[in-house]
Enzyme design. Structure first.
Site, PDB file in Angstrom:
ATOM      1  N   CYS A  50     -23.598  35.439 -12.195  1.00  0.00           N
ATOM      2  CA  CYS A  50     -23.468  35.877 -10.799  1.00  0.00           C
ATOM      3  C   CYS A  50     -22.450  37.009 -10.682  1.00  0.00           C
ATOM      4  O   CYS A  50     -22.718  38.042 -10.061  1.00  0.00           O
ATOM      5  CB  CYS A  50     -23.073  34.675  -9.935  1.00  0.00           C
ATOM      6  SG  CYS A  50     -23.007  35.024  -8.175  1.00  0.00           S
ATOM      7  N   CYS A  51     -21.277  36.839 -11.317  1.00  0.00           N
ATOM      8  CA  CYS A  51     -20.264  37.899 -11.296  1.00  0.00           C
ATOM      9  C   CYS A  51     -20.780  39.163 -11.978  1.00  0.00           C
ATOM     10  O   CYS A  51     -20.468  40.282 -11.545  1.00  0.00           O
ATOM     11  CB  CYS A  51     -18.990  37.439 -12.008  1.00  0.00           C
ATOM     12  SG  CYS A  51     -17.916  36.362 -11.063  1.00  0.00           S
TER      13      CYS A  51
ATOM     14  N   CYS B 134     -13.578  37.325 -13.325  1.00  0.00           N
ATOM     15  CA  CYS B 134     -14.974  37.645 -12.990  1.00  0.00           C
ATOM     16  C   CYS B 134     -15.628  38.528 -14.043  1.00  0.00           C
ATOM     17  O   CYS B 134     -16.845  38.683 -14.050  1.00  0.00           O
ATOM     18  CB  CYS B 134     -15.050  38.309 -11.626  1.00  0.00           C
ATOM     19  SG  CYS B 134     -13.944  39.702 -11.456  1.00  0.00           S
TER      20      CYS B 134
ATOM     21  N   CYS C 178     -16.361  30.714  -4.183  1.00  0.00           N
ATOM     22  CA  CYS C 178     -15.567  30.491  -5.402  1.00  0.00           C
ATOM     23  C   CYS C 178     -14.073  30.553  -5.155  1.00  0.00           C
ATOM     24  O   CYS C 178     -13.294  30.704  -6.105  1.00  0.00           O
ATOM     25  CB  CYS C 178     -15.949  31.530  -6.456  1.00  0.00           C
ATOM     26  SG  CYS C 178     -17.689  31.511  -6.875  1.00  0.00           S
TER      27      CYS C 178
ATOM     28  N   CYS D 235     -14.669  35.777  -3.581  1.00  0.00           N
ATOM     29  CA  CYS D 235     -15.871  35.415  -2.817  1.00  0.00           C
ATOM     30  C   CYS D 235     -15.711  34.027  -2.193  1.00  0.00           C
ATOM     31  O   CYS D 235     -15.065  33.146  -2.765  1.00  0.00           O
ATOM     32  CB  CYS D 235     -17.085  35.381  -3.731  1.00  0.00           C
ATOM     33  SG  CYS D 235     -17.532  36.977  -4.414  1.00  0.00           S
TER      34      CYS D 235
HETATM   35  S1  SF4 Z   1     -16.910  35.181  -7.497  1.00  0.00           S
HETATM   36 FE1  SF4 Z   1     -18.506  33.606  -7.273  1.00  0.00          FE
HETATM   37  S2  SF4 Z   1     -19.922  34.307  -5.664  1.00  0.00           S
HETATM   38 FE2  SF4 Z   1     -18.614  36.053  -6.271  1.00  0.00          FE
HETATM   39  S3  SF4 Z   1     -19.830  37.138  -7.758  1.00  0.00           S
HETATM   40 FE3  SF4 Z   1     -18.535  35.725  -8.918  1.00  0.00          FE
HETATM   41  S4  SF4 Z   1     -19.683  33.769  -9.151  1.00  0.00           S
HETATM   42 FE4  SF4 Z   1     -20.720  35.078  -7.596  1.00  0.00          FE
END
Ligand code: SF4
Length: 237
Positions: free
Chosen positions: A116-117, A225, A202, A199
């Site tokens: 996701c990151c 991240c 998280c 985010c």
């Molecule tokens: S901090 Fe969490 S929601 Fe944001 S990009 Fe990374 S995994 Fe995704």
């Protein structure tokens, strides 16, 4: 753009202990518009944006909008736009949240947060920096164990930029003194127990206990991240 190791070592020697404004001056004088500051709107980022706005009014600054930031962060962005003389660029991922869900499943931040990151932060960063020469960031050595060896200057070979960290040697107290003396805006979530803010899914309020990034991905082993410590390698994309 690759600088050789000797030149980077000389720069680190020359600017060791320097005022961040002097380091910013060097970066904008050397690279002009090809030096760009990134921010996540943490306290350090606001300090550095303020200093950059004085050193080079109208200088480019960008942020990675994952579409998952807190409402308080989006409000802060508007206050920063009004207060500081910078040009603020919003950088967004190629995948909308719906596209990400369709391709990788619901709530990827829960199932594969590194992926996701990578999609929402690291790849947009790489794309934005692809035609730049220097990436300025506000990370500091005192923020976490993973950042304790941060030099002022280093080459990021994957991004092909010189990474410049003018606040590497600053402390949390010094940052907050600067914010208060200059009456700069900051994210109100800090007053509600969030030491570090990323985010929404998280980030949690947390006691720092020596870790200023406590509350990020809490309850998991993840601490970064991938912007500053690459987690997923280019071939894993
Ligand atoms: S901090 Fe969490 S929601 Fe944001 S990009 Fe990374 S995994 Fe995704």
């Amino acid at each position: 753009m690759q600088l050789n190791d000797r030149l980077i070592s000389n720069l680190n020697d020359e600017y060791k202990g320097s005022d961040p404004a002097r380091i910013l001056e060097w970066a904008v004088k050397t690279f002009g518009e090809d030096a760009v500051l990134s921010t996540g709107f943490g306290a350090s980022g606001i300090v550095l944006m303020h200093q950059l706005s004085i050193v080079r009014p109208g200088a480019p600054v960008f942020y990675l909008d994952t579409d998952l930031l807190f409402d308080e962060t989006y409000e802060l962005i508007e206050r920063i736009r009004e207060r500081l003389d910078i040009r603020l660029f919003r950088v967004s991922p190629e995948h909308t949240l719906d596209q990400q869900t369709a391709e990788f499943g619901e709530n990827l931040w829960e199932t594969r947060p590194d992926q996701c990151c990578h999609i929402r932060k690291v790849l947009p960063l790489k794309k934005f920096l692809s035609d730049r020469k220097a990436w300025i960031t506000a990370i500091r050595r005192d923020q976490s164990a993973t950042r304790k060896n941060t030099p002022i200057f280093q080459q990021d070979h994957w991004l092909d930029v010189l990474k410049v960290c003018p606040l590497a040697g600053w402390t949390e107290d010094k940052i907050w003194d600067y914010l208060n003396v200059n009456r700069l805006p900051y994210n109100e979530l800090h007053d509600r127990g969030y030491p570090s803010i990323g985010c929404r899914p998280c980030t949690r309020p947390a006691a720092t206990n020596g870790d200023l990034r406590a509350g990020r991905w809490s309850g998991t082993a993840k601490t970064e991240c991938g912007l500053h410590n690459r987690i997923i390698q280019p071939t894993d994309q």
